[in-house]
Design a protein around this motif. Sequence first.
Motif, short mmCIF file in Angstrom:
data_model
loop_
_atom_site.label_atom_id
_atom_site.label_comp_id
_atom_site.label_asym_id
_atom_site.label_seq_id
_atom_site.Cartn_x
_atom_site.Cartn_y
_atom_site.Cartn_z
N GLU A 31 0.86 -1.19 0.00
CA GLU A 31 0.00 0.00 0.00
C GLU A 31 0.89 1.24 0.00
O GLU A 31 2.08 1.15 0.29
CB GLU A 31 -0.88 0.02 1.27
CG GLU A 31 -1.94 -1.06 1.32
CD GLU A 31 -3.16 -0.71 0.46
OE1 GLU A 31 -3.16 0.33 -0.22
OE2 GLU A 31 -4.12 -1.50 0.47
N ASN A 39 -0.36 -10.29 10.52
CA ASN A 39 -1.69 -9.70 10.71
C ASN A 39 -1.67 -8.20 10.44
O ASN A 39 -2.60 -7.67 9.81
CB ASN A 39 -2.20 -10.00 12.12
CG ASN A 39 -2.51 -11.49 12.30
OD1 ASN A 39 -2.71 -12.21 11.31
ND2 ASN A 39 -2.52 -11.95 13.53
N GLY A 94 0.33 -6.78 8.44
CA GLY A 94 0.50 -6.69 6.99
C GLY A 94 -0.83 -6.65 6.26
O GLY A 94 -1.03 -5.83 5.36
N ARG A 95 -1.74 -7.52 6.70
CA ARG A 95 -3.07 -7.54 6.07
C ARG A 95 -3.87 -6.29 6.45
O ARG A 95 -4.64 -5.76 5.66
CB ARG A 95 -3.84 -8.79 6.50
CG ARG A 95 -3.37 -10.03 5.76
CD ARG A 95 -4.40 -11.15 5.88
NE ARG A 95 -4.49 -11.68 7.22
CZ ARG A 95 -3.72 -12.65 7.70
NH1 ARG A 95 -2.80 -13.21 6.94
NH2 ARG A 95 -3.86 -13.09 8.94
N GLU A 96 -3.64 -5.81 7.67
CA GLU A 96 -4.40 -4.66 8.15
C GLU A 96 -3.92 -3.37 7.50
O GLU A 96 -4.73 -2.51 7.14
CB GLU A 96 -4.22 -4.59 9.67
CG GLU A 96 -5.18 -3.74 10.42
CD GLU A 96 -4.89 -3.82 11.92
OE1 GLU A 96 -4.58 -2.77 12.50
OE2 GLU A 96 -4.92 -4.94 12.49
N ARG A 97 -2.59 -3.22 7.32
CA ARG A 97 -2.03 -1.91 6.98
C ARG A 97 -1.18 -1.83 5.72
O ARG A 97 -1.18 -0.82 5.03
CB ARG A 97 -1.07 -1.46 8.11
CG ARG A 97 -1.71 -1.30 9.44
CD ARG A 97 -0.67 -0.80 10.42
NE ARG A 97 -1.19 -0.79 11.78
CZ ARG A 97 -0.47 -0.57 12.86
NH1 ARG A 97 0.83 -0.33 12.74
NH2 ARG A 97 -1.01 -0.59 14.06
N TRP A 98 -0.32 -2.84 5.48
CA TRP A 98 0.82 -2.62 4.59
C TRP A 98 0.66 -3.14 3.17
O TRP A 98 1.31 -2.66 2.26
CB TRP A 98 2.09 -3.24 5.19
CG TRP A 98 2.44 -2.67 6.52
CD1 TRP A 98 2.37 -1.36 6.89
CD2 TRP A 98 2.91 -3.39 7.66
NE1 TRP A 98 2.77 -1.22 8.19
CE2 TRP A 98 3.11 -2.44 8.68
CE3 TRP A 98 3.20 -4.74 7.91
CZ2 TRP A 98 3.58 -2.80 9.94
CZ3 TRP A 98 3.67 -5.09 9.15
CH2 TRP A 98 3.85 -4.14 10.16
N TYR A 99 -0.14 -4.17 3.00
CA TYR A 99 -0.16 -4.85 1.70
C TYR A 99 -1.49 -4.68 0.98
O TYR A 99 -2.56 -4.71 1.60
CB TYR A 99 0.13 -6.34 1.87
CG TYR A 99 1.49 -6.61 2.46
CD1 TYR A 99 2.64 -6.13 1.83
CD2 TYR A 99 1.63 -7.32 3.64
CE1 TYR A 99 3.90 -6.36 2.38
CE2 TYR A 99 2.88 -7.55 4.20
CZ TYR A 99 4.01 -7.08 3.56
OH TYR A 99 5.24 -7.30 4.10
N LYS A 100 -1.40 -4.58 -0.32
CA LYS A 100 -2.57 -4.68 -1.19
C LYS A 100 -2.88 -6.15 -1.45
O LYS A 100 -4.03 -6.55 -1.57
CB LYS A 100 -2.30 -4.01 -2.54
CG LYS A 100 -2.32 -2.49 -2.54
CD LYS A 100 -2.29 -2.00 -3.99
CE LYS A 100 -2.68 -0.54 -4.15
NZ LYS A 100 -1.58 0.37 -3.81
#
Lengths: 125, 125
Positions: free
Chosen positions: A24, A86, A88-94
């Motif tokens: 993201e 977790n 990563g799924r919430e904030r960092w990755y598309k």
Amino acid sequence: MEAKRPARTPQPPYYSVVFTSVREEGDHGYSEMAKEMAELVRSQPGFLGSDECRGADGLGITVAYFDTEENVKAWRANASHTVARNLGRERWYKSYALHVAKVERAYSWERPEDSEQSEESEQPE
Amino acid sequence: MEAKRPARTPQPPYYSVVFTSVREEGDHGYSEMAKEMAELVRSQPGFLGSDECRGADGLGITVAYFDTEENVKAWRANASHTVARNLGRERWYKSYALHVAKVERAYSWERPEDSEQSEESEQPE
């Protein structure tokens, strides 16, 4: 500092874990956590080496090598790693993908210092 | 254009070919050949998908997925690919490593459009 080069891995078989991700926009704590994870994975049982890169288009690949499938699973189950995943799924990755695979053959090549062309070497099975 | 995301791969087992390289300075025909190879690999029998990136430090990773070991070997033996590999040692790379591995497990995740957090999905063995 030693020149950048791919991880030196032993004679197969062993395991590779390929994590491919699209970021993201914005950092949101990513850089700090990525640094922590890079240090943590090095201390895991059976860790053999890793390589990573991220391109200008936001797609990144991290490859980590482990000696056994059990140690791949132990890294996946690691509590700090689970928290990072977790987040990563919430904030960092598309999006991301993970491929766990058994390395059967490996080759490597490095430019000789005298600049003569050399053949690649195979780490035999 | 579709948003960047990791290659969509099928249910394992299949093969991954991870090419990790460190570039020399300068292009020397690299960009053109890289584009040609990216097109060529897509036309190979059993090609399932690929991802690639190169970081600012010069290290790049390309992962290509193939259905069978035979098709991995056929790609390695492809004449144009062999020419490119030889030019790579001559001109473009400081070092590289290649890992051929059998994918045993794969997971993927994509941010849902409604932004709710979702669990990753496993492509079962």
